[in-house]
Design a protein around this motif. Structure first.
Motif, PDB file in Angstrom:
ATOM      1  N   ASP A 150     -15.576   7.537  33.902  1.00 46.32           N
ATOM      2  CA  ASP A 150     -14.755   8.616  34.102  1.00 46.32           C
ATOM      3  C   ASP A 150     -13.216   7.992  33.837  1.00 46.32           C
ATOM      4  OD1 ASP A 150     -14.509   6.686  36.234  1.00 46.32           O
ATOM      5  OD2 ASP A 150     -14.625   8.276  37.828  1.00 46.32           O
ATOM      6  N   VAL A 151     -13.315   7.007  32.744  1.00 50.10           N
ATOM      7  CA  VAL A 151     -11.916   6.284  32.288  1.00 50.10           C
ATOM      8  C   VAL A 151     -11.755   6.748  30.723  1.00 50.10           C
ATOM      9  CG1 VAL A 151     -10.824   4.050  31.978  1.00 50.10           C
ATOM     10  CG2 VAL A 151     -12.307   4.521  33.917  1.00 50.10           C
ATOM     11  N   LEU A 152     -10.585   7.315  30.454  1.00 54.11           N
ATOM     12  CA  LEU A 152     -10.395   7.598  29.138  1.00 54.11           C
ATOM     13  C   LEU A 152      -9.581   6.736  28.534  1.00 54.11           C
ATOM     14  CD1 LEU A 152     -10.160  10.249  26.962  1.00 54.11           C
ATOM     15  CD2 LEU A 152      -8.327  10.738  27.945  1.00 54.11           C
ATOM     16  N   PHE A 153     -10.089   6.250  27.067  1.00 54.53           N
ATOM     17  CA  PHE A 153      -9.306   5.365  26.289  1.00 54.53           C
ATOM     18  C   PHE A 153      -8.977   6.026  24.871  1.00 54.53           C
ATOM     19  CE2 PHE A 153     -12.365   3.206  28.655  1.00 54.53           C
ATOM     20  CZ  PHE A 153     -11.833   2.020  29.045  1.00 54.53           C
ATOM     21  N   LEU A 154      -7.251   5.935  24.667  1.00 52.79           N
ATOM     22  CA  LEU A 154      -6.734   6.484  23.560  1.00 52.79           C
ATOM     23  C   LEU A 154      -6.455   5.518  22.802  1.00 52.79           C
ATOM     24  CD1 LEU A 154      -4.091   9.126  25.157  1.00 52.79           C
ATOM     25  CD2 LEU A 154      -6.826   9.355  24.761  1.00 52.79           C
ATOM     26  N   MET A 155      -7.114   4.983  21.528  1.00 48.82           N
ATOM     27  CA  MET A 155      -6.800   4.296  20.593  1.00 48.82           C
ATOM     28  C   MET A 155      -5.913   4.474  19.473  1.00 48.82           C
ATOM     29  SD  MET A 155      -8.777   1.783  22.136  1.00 48.82           S
ATOM     30  CE  MET A 155      -9.412   0.756  20.817  1.00 48.82           C
ATOM     31  N   MET A 156      -4.716   4.226  19.485  1.00 48.45           N
ATOM     32  CA  MET A 156      -3.739   4.865  18.678  1.00 48.45           C
ATOM     33  C   MET A 156      -3.302   3.941  17.257  1.00 48.45           C
ATOM     34  SD  MET A 156      -0.956   6.397  21.447  1.00 48.45           S
ATOM     35  CE  MET A 156      -0.507   7.497  20.422  1.00 48.45           C
ATOM     36  N   ASP A 157      -2.932   4.574  16.316  1.00 52.70           N
ATOM     37  CA  ASP A 157      -2.769   4.168  14.931  1.00 52.70           C
ATOM     38  C   ASP A 157      -1.027   4.123  14.924  1.00 52.70           C
ATOM     39  OD1 ASP A 157      -2.213   3.180  12.437  1.00 52.70           O
ATOM     40  OD2 ASP A 157      -2.612   5.065  11.323  1.00 52.70           O
ATOM     41  N   SER A 158      -0.467   2.992  15.351  1.00 57.74           N
ATOM     42  CA  SER A 158       0.918   2.799  15.319  1.00 57.74           C
ATOM     43  C   SER A 158       1.514   2.739  13.645  1.00 57.74           C
ATOM     44  CB  SER A 158       1.604   1.522  16.311  1.00 57.74           C
ATOM     45  OG  SER A 158       0.996   0.414  15.664  1.00 57.74           O
ATOM     46  N   GLU A 159       0.550   2.638  12.885  1.00 61.77           N
ATOM     47  CA  GLU A 159       1.291   2.672  11.453  1.00 61.77           C
ATOM     48  C   GLU A 159       0.811   3.844  10.888  1.00 61.77           C
ATOM     49  OE1 GLU A 159       2.387  -0.411  10.288  1.00 61.77           O
ATOM     50  OE2 GLU A 159       2.364  -0.640  12.511  1.00 61.77           O
ATOM     51  N   ASP A 160       1.223   4.994  11.307  1.00 62.31           N
ATOM     52  CA  ASP A 160       1.191   6.509  11.061  1.00 62.31           C
ATOM     53  C   ASP A 160       2.255   6.921  10.122  1.00 62.31           C
ATOM     54  OD1 ASP A 160      -0.224   8.661  10.585  1.00 62.31           O
ATOM     55  OD2 ASP A 160       0.016   9.445  12.953  1.00 62.31           O
ATOM     56  N   TYR A 161       2.398   6.701   9.009  1.00 62.08           N
ATOM     57  CA  TYR A 161       3.508   7.109   8.165  1.00 62.08           C
ATOM     58  C   TYR A 161       2.961   8.262   7.134  1.00 62.08           C
ATOM     59  CZ  TYR A 161       4.719   2.532   9.812  1.00 62.08           C
ATOM     60  OH  TYR A 161       4.584   1.382  10.662  1.00 62.08           O
ATOM     61  N   SER A 162       3.836   8.892   6.518  1.00 61.51           N
ATOM     62  CA  SER A 162       3.589   9.588   5.232  1.00 61.51           C
ATOM     63  C   SER A 162       3.132   8.423   4.083  1.00 61.51           C
ATOM     64  CB  SER A 162       4.789  10.375   4.767  1.00 61.51           C
ATOM     65  OG  SER A 162       5.876   9.589   4.486  1.00 61.51           O
ATOM     66  N   GLU A 163       2.405   8.908   2.983  1.00 62.43           N
ATOM     67  CA  GLU A 163       2.081   7.785   1.874  1.00 62.43           C
ATOM     68  C   GLU A 163       3.352   7.157   1.285  1.00 62.43           C
ATOM     69  OE1 GLU A 163      -0.629   7.952  -2.072  1.00 62.43           O
ATOM     70  OE2 GLU A 163      -1.441   8.781  -0.110  1.00 62.43           O
ATOM     71  N   LYS A 164       4.501   8.261   1.249  1.00 61.76           N
ATOM     72  CA  LYS A 164       5.749   7.847   0.419  1.00 61.76           C
ATOM     73  C   LYS A 164       6.255   6.971   1.161  1.00 61.76           C
ATOM     74  CE  LYS A 164      10.390   9.961  -1.186  1.00 61.76           C
ATOM     75  NZ  LYS A 164      10.987   9.229  -0.290  1.00 61.76           N
ATOM     76  N   ARG A 165       6.436   6.996   2.794  1.00 64.65           N
ATOM     77  CA  ARG A 165       7.122   6.028   3.179  1.00 64.65           C
ATOM     78  C   ARG A 165       6.329   4.861   3.684  1.00 64.65           C
ATOM     79  NH1 ARG A 165      11.832   4.286   4.699  1.00 64.65           N
ATOM     80  NH2 ARG A 165      12.006   3.563   7.173  1.00 64.65           N
ATOM     81  N   MET A 166       4.932   4.834   3.457  1.00 65.90           N
ATOM     82  CA  MET A 166       4.122   3.476   3.915  1.00 65.90           C
ATOM     83  C   MET A 166       4.645   2.808   2.351  1.00 65.90           C
ATOM     84  SD  MET A 166       0.092   3.169   4.183  1.00 65.90           S
ATOM     85  CE  MET A 166       0.158   3.103   5.944  1.00 65.90           C
ATOM     86  N   TYR A 167       4.534   3.366   1.352  1.00 68.25           N
ATOM     87  CA  TYR A 167       4.765   2.472  -0.031  1.00 68.25           C
ATOM     88  C   TYR A 167       6.209   1.977  -0.056  1.00 68.25           C
ATOM     89  CZ  TYR A 167       1.135   3.133  -3.145  1.00 68.25           C
ATOM     90  OH  TYR A 167      -0.237   2.972  -3.762  1.00 68.25           O
ATOM     91  N   GLU A 168       7.324   2.620   0.728  1.00 66.68           N
ATOM     92  CA  GLU A 168       8.518   2.033   1.009  1.00 66.68           C
ATOM     93  C   GLU A 168       8.644   0.850   1.935  1.00 66.68           C
ATOM     94  OE1 GLU A 168      10.964   6.339   0.388  1.00 66.68           O
ATOM     95  OE2 GLU A 168      10.730   5.337   2.338  1.00 66.68           O
ATOM     96  N   ILE A 169       7.729   1.031   2.912  1.00 63.23           N
ATOM     97  CA  ILE A 169       7.651  -0.287   3.707  1.00 63.23           C
ATOM     98  C   ILE A 169       7.016  -1.192   3.309  1.00 63.23           C
ATOM     99  CG2 ILE A 169       6.593  -0.886   6.001  1.00 63.23           C
ATOM    100  CD1 ILE A 169       7.069   2.387   6.862  1.00 63.23           C
ATOM    101  N   TYR A 170       5.812  -1.078   2.406  1.00 60.52           N
ATOM    102  CA  TYR A 170       5.016  -2.003   1.880  1.00 60.52           C
ATOM    103  C   TYR A 170       5.614  -2.844   0.876  1.00 60.52           C
ATOM    104  CZ  TYR A 170       1.160  -3.753  -1.099  1.00 60.52           C
ATOM    105  OH  TYR A 170       0.513  -4.721  -1.610  1.00 60.52           O
ATOM    106  N   GLN A 171       6.580  -2.190   0.078  1.00 57.92           N
ATOM    107  CA  GLN A 171       7.208  -2.568  -0.983  1.00 57.92           C
ATOM    108  C   GLN A 171       8.541  -3.691  -0.434  1.00 57.92           C
ATOM    109  OE1 GLN A 171       8.444   0.589  -3.436  1.00 57.92           O
ATOM    110  NE2 GLN A 171       6.430   0.651  -4.692  1.00 57.92           N
ATOM    111  N   ALA A 172       8.939  -3.051   0.411  1.00 59.97           N
ATOM    112  CA  ALA A 172      10.104  -3.965   1.234  1.00 59.97           C
ATOM    113  C   ALA A 172       9.557  -5.000   1.891  1.00 59.97           C
ATOM    114  CB  ALA A 172      10.833  -2.817   2.294  1.00 59.97           C
TER     115      ALA A 172
END
Length: 330
Positions: A150-172
């Motif tokens: 009776d215990v719930l686990f929420l496993m979240m993705d904190s790297e949840d960006y649009s593909e455009k923003r992800m590329y900007e972050i990746y390149q920076a």
């Protein structure tokens, strides 16, 4: 004939007496009266609780042998299952051969656990769209939930960006790393990446937020909820932070746990416990007293009992650290 019948009845009588005899007490002693050399004879009944463990970051320059030792120590402690908060490989590349090599190494060591292990991605694991796709093919969804008892686990993705923003972050990020490594001139603290909020706090997208809101609406009967993520989304104050989900969580019993900073800390927020974990083999700031290798053990009693165990203190039956010598390379 009468003798045979007599013997049969005698055997039946003995069996009946034996079956009706009370079972021996779990605790037995022969001290009668007076003081006794123990504090109580009331013992915990058969346990209805369960215990799970959490590992933290391995990256930023993984130190050989630490994670393998943690796996051996977890087997000694024998939790029901093990969770992660991300940054399991160095990653940060579009080279699929390198990614396969790193994930093969991590999975080979993790396979030595005697219990289930739950993956969660961090910025090192989900740096670019190619790594997202690699994750999807190997591990499935980047965010998910499950319920144990009776215990719930929420496993979240904190790297949840649009593909455009992800590329900007990746390149920076790539440029900033080149500055750090001396390949480019500049000062890291003045780089574009250094000033991006996503570098420290991550981001939560609208689809993921809607997913977990729906999960919480459907799982109102649980007695506790654990919210795990890599970066501390709860420190981000705009629409890409955790505030909207915290509103839904209000009135529940829950605990939030993340990694990323390689330094242990705990605080009370909104009346609940929020933890930042240290490392389980990742890079450490030697001047930080809270930068240590550990695993977290959570026993689900009426409320979670959380114990943080430094790896240096979990010894085997010989009084030594399991796998004391580095047994492998990441």
């Amino acid at each position: 004939m009468k003798d045979s019948m007599y013997i049969l009845l005698l055997l039946i009588s003995l069996w009946a007496c034996k079956s009706e005899a009370p079972e021996p007490a779990e605790f037995y002693h022969e001290i009668s009266g007076g003081p006794k050399p123990w504090t109580s004879e009331v013992f915990e009944p058969t346990e209805s609780d369960f215990t799970f463990a959490i590992i933290s970051d391995l990256t930023g320059g993984e130190r050989p042998g630490i994670y393998s030792r943690a796996v051996a120590q977890l087997n000694l402690l024998d939790p029901t299952f093990v969770l992660s908060v991300g940054d399991l490989i160095e990653g940060g590349t579009e080279d699929t051969l390198q990614l396969r090599k790193e994930w093969d190494s991590f999975d080979a060591r993790t396979a030595k656990l005697n219990m289930p292990f739950f993956h969660l991605g961090g910025n090192h694991d989900l740096t670019n769209p190619g790594m997202r796709e690699f994750w999807k093919k190997r591990y499935g969804p980047r965010y998910y939930h499950f319920r144990y008892r009776d215990v719930l686990f929420l496993m979240m993705d904190s790297e949840d960006y649009s593909e455009k923003r992800m590329y900007e972050i990746y390149q920076a990020r790539d440029t900033a790393l080149r500055v750090i490594n001396g390949e480019l001139e500049g000062i890291y603290e003045e780089s574009t990446y250094y000033h991006m909020p996503e570098r420290r706090l991550g981001s939560l997208g609208s689809e993921q937020l809607a997913y977990f809101k729906e999960v919480l609406e459907a799982q109102k009967d649980v007695r506790w909820t654990f919210v795990l993520m890599h970066k501390p989304l709860w420190l981000r104050e705009d629409n890409n932070g955790l505030a909207d989900l915290e509103t839904v969580l209000k009135g529940r019993n829950y605990t939030v746990i993340n990694g990323h900073f390689h330094s242990f800390s705990h605080r009370n927020r909104l009346g609940m416990d929020y933890y930042m974990l240290g490392t389980t083999g990742g890079a450490q700031n030697l001047e930080d007293p809270n930068a240590f290798d550990h695993i977290s053990l959570v026993r689900m009693a009426d409320n979670p009992v959380i114990t943080h165990l430094k790896l240096e203190g979990i010894l085997n039956n010989g009084g030594t650290l399991p796998l004391s010598a580095p047994a492998d390379n990441p």
